[in-house]
Design a protein around this motif. Sequence first.
Motif, PDB file in Angstrom:
ATOM      1  N   LEU A 170      34.150  28.803   2.562  1.00 49.97           N
ATOM      2  CA  LEU A 170      33.314  27.620   2.721  1.00 49.97           C
ATOM      3  C   LEU A 170      32.889  27.048   1.384  1.00 49.97           C
ATOM      4  O   LEU A 170      32.929  27.706   0.362  1.00 49.97           O
ATOM      5  CB  LEU A 170      32.066  27.961   3.548  1.00 49.97           C
TER       6      LEU A 170
ATOM      7  N   ASP B  36      31.343  16.303   7.184  1.00 52.17           N
ATOM      8  CA  ASP B  36      30.916  17.510   6.476  1.00 52.17           C
ATOM      9  C   ASP B  36      29.455  17.871   6.779  1.00 52.17           C
ATOM     10  O   ASP B  36      29.093  19.049   6.798  1.00 52.17           O
ATOM     11  CB  ASP B  36      31.099  17.339   4.973  1.00 52.17           C
TER      12      ASP B  36
ATOM     13  N   TYR C 102      27.910  17.311   9.690  1.00 46.31           N
ATOM     14  CA  TYR C 102      27.928  17.959  11.005  1.00 46.31           C
ATOM     15  C   TYR C 102      28.389  19.411  10.879  1.00 46.31           C
ATOM     16  O   TYR C 102      27.869  20.307  11.564  1.00 46.31           O
ATOM     17  CB  TYR C 102      28.872  17.214  11.956  1.00 46.31           C
ATOM     18  N   ASN C 103      29.363  19.646  10.010  1.00 44.17           N
ATOM     19  CA  ASN C 103      29.885  21.002   9.824  1.00 44.17           C
ATOM     20  C   ASN C 103      28.794  21.942   9.317  1.00 44.17           C
ATOM     21  O   ASN C 103      28.617  23.051   9.843  1.00 44.17           O
ATOM     22  CB  ASN C 103      31.051  20.968   8.845  1.00 44.17           C
TER      23      ASN C 103
ATOM     24  N   SER D 146      25.357  24.379  18.088  1.00 45.82           N
ATOM     25  CA  SER D 146      26.386  24.660  17.093  1.00 45.82           C
ATOM     26  C   SER D 146      27.746  24.153  17.565  1.00 45.82           C
ATOM     27  O   SER D 146      28.469  23.480  16.807  1.00 45.82           O
ATOM     28  CB  SER D 146      26.438  26.159  16.823  1.00 45.82           C
TER      29      SER D 146
ATOM     30  N   SER E 176      27.984  20.419  17.277  1.00 41.82           N
ATOM     31  CA  SER E 176      28.144  19.950  15.902  1.00 41.82           C
ATOM     32  C   SER E 176      29.592  20.078  15.445  1.00 41.82           C
ATOM     33  O   SER E 176      30.154  19.152  14.840  1.00 41.82           O
ATOM     34  CB  SER E 176      27.224  20.735  14.965  1.00 41.82           C
ATOM     35  N   PHE E 177      30.206  21.214  15.724  1.00 40.18           N
ATOM     36  CA  PHE E 177      31.597  21.404  15.303  1.00 40.18           C
ATOM     37  C   PHE E 177      32.537  20.515  16.110  1.00 40.18           C
ATOM     38  O   PHE E 177      33.547  20.024  15.570  1.00 40.18           O
ATOM     39  CB  PHE E 177      31.995  22.876  15.419  1.00 40.18           C
TER      40      PHE E 177
ATOM     41  N   VAL F 198      32.582  17.268  14.338  1.00 46.08           N
ATOM     42  CA  VAL F 198      33.428  17.286  13.136  1.00 46.08           C
ATOM     43  C   VAL F 198      34.885  17.033  13.517  1.00 46.08           C
ATOM     44  O   VAL F 198      35.570  16.183  12.919  1.00 46.08           O
ATOM     45  CB  VAL F 198      33.329  18.629  12.388  1.00 46.08           C
TER      46      VAL F 198
ATOM     47  N   HIS G 147      40.080  18.778   9.778  1.00 42.82           N
ATOM     48  CA  HIS G 147      39.015  19.523   9.083  1.00 42.82           C
ATOM     49  C   HIS G 147      39.128  20.993   9.486  1.00 42.82           C
ATOM     50  O   HIS G 147      38.525  21.459  10.448  1.00 42.82           O
ATOM     51  CB  HIS G 147      37.650  18.962   9.474  1.00 42.82           C
TER      52      HIS G 147
ATOM     53  N   ALA H 116      36.116  23.339  10.335  1.00 48.85           N
ATOM     54  CA  ALA H 116      35.400  23.101  11.585  1.00 48.85           C
ATOM     55  C   ALA H 116      35.970  23.992  12.693  1.00 48.85           C
ATOM     56  O   ALA H 116      35.219  24.512  13.535  1.00 48.85           O
ATOM     57  CB  ALA H 116      35.492  21.635  11.983  1.00 48.85           C
TER      58      ALA H 116
ATOM     59  N   ASN I  20      34.674  27.530  11.843  1.00 47.84           N
ATOM     60  CA  ASN I  20      33.251  27.703  12.142  1.00 47.84           C
ATOM     61  C   ASN I  20      32.969  27.665  13.634  1.00 47.84           C
ATOM     62  O   ASN I  20      32.122  28.415  14.131  1.00 47.84           O
ATOM     63  CB  ASN I  20      32.444  26.636  11.404  1.00 47.84           C
ATOM     64  N   ARG I  21      33.678  26.798  14.352  1.00 46.50           N
ATOM     65  CA  ARG I  21      33.490  26.782  15.803  1.00 46.50           C
ATOM     66  C   ARG I  21      33.982  28.097  16.412  1.00 46.50           C
ATOM     67  O   ARG I  21      33.370  28.621  17.357  1.00 46.50           O
ATOM     68  CB  ARG I  21      34.220  25.594  16.434  1.00 46.50           C
TER      69      ARG I  21
END
Length: 293
Positions: free
Chosen positions: A4, A101, A103-104, A119, A122-123, A126, A133, A136, A139-140
């Motif tokens: 990240l 970015d 939102y990420n 969460s 948000s992803f 993205v 991306h 994303a 992270n998701r």
Amino acid sequence: MSILTKVAIWPLLTGVLLAGCANQSIQTTPDLNKIKPVTHTLKQQVTIKRLSDLLSDPAFNQIDRAEIYFQRGVLYDAIGLSHLAYFDWLYALELKPDLADAYNMIGIYYLRQQEFSRSYESFDSVIELDSSHQFAYFNRAIALYYGGRAKLAEMDFESFYQFDQTDGFRVLWWYFAKQSYDPQAAKKQLATQTKALDTNSWSAQIVRYIQGELSEAELLNQAEQYAAEGTQSINQNLCEAYFYIGKKLKLKGQKQAAKTYFKAVLSTQVYEFIEYRYAQLELEMLTVDVDKS
């Protein structure tokens, strides 16, 4: 972990590393004497001050101000001020609602608070804004994994893996998701994917440790060697090493020992690494598990 972008400080723990082969019992006390005092935040704090001054400059338009808020939030996050970072990212989105970015990073913030639904949203935002991306998806996937939806997480881990099949960290996180419900398939997949890794990379050494080819003492020695070669600082390497040692201990059912290593991660103060971010989450989940038992 350097995947990240780039406050509580845990007291130093004491312990002595034991040498040994990978098939010996895992040592349960980390040696934190290798951690270096954190001295890098002064430059970041000066940059935060400069960005704050720019926000009051009428020469900057709304889009520029959104970017300044976002960048200041990244710096806040990098020195452990995650709540201040969150507010800056919200300000950035008010000014520029399509700033993927932001939102990420907000998704990561919600994940750390175990607000999994927010969460995911948000992803999702993205990916809707930028389907390329890659972080994303990663992270998701982590959010789904920690949210108890490992099978769904696998689809995103696979998407992230396809961007770079030589990165051991991508292999490891996908392994953790699959291992949570099918350990044998996870082990087989890990063995297959290891063949494509850059064997000289630091992440490949961590994969070797998870597979049992290195003891944790050997892994920590590797952390020092790779730091000496300049790939990352010793604190960054130790942050990652302690985290994955904790993960392996947890998988072996050694929860108290795992907690010790996750606390050691926090001692490195590498705030922007995902290992630091999720060590606290691992500790919270382990505490709940211990209380239930």
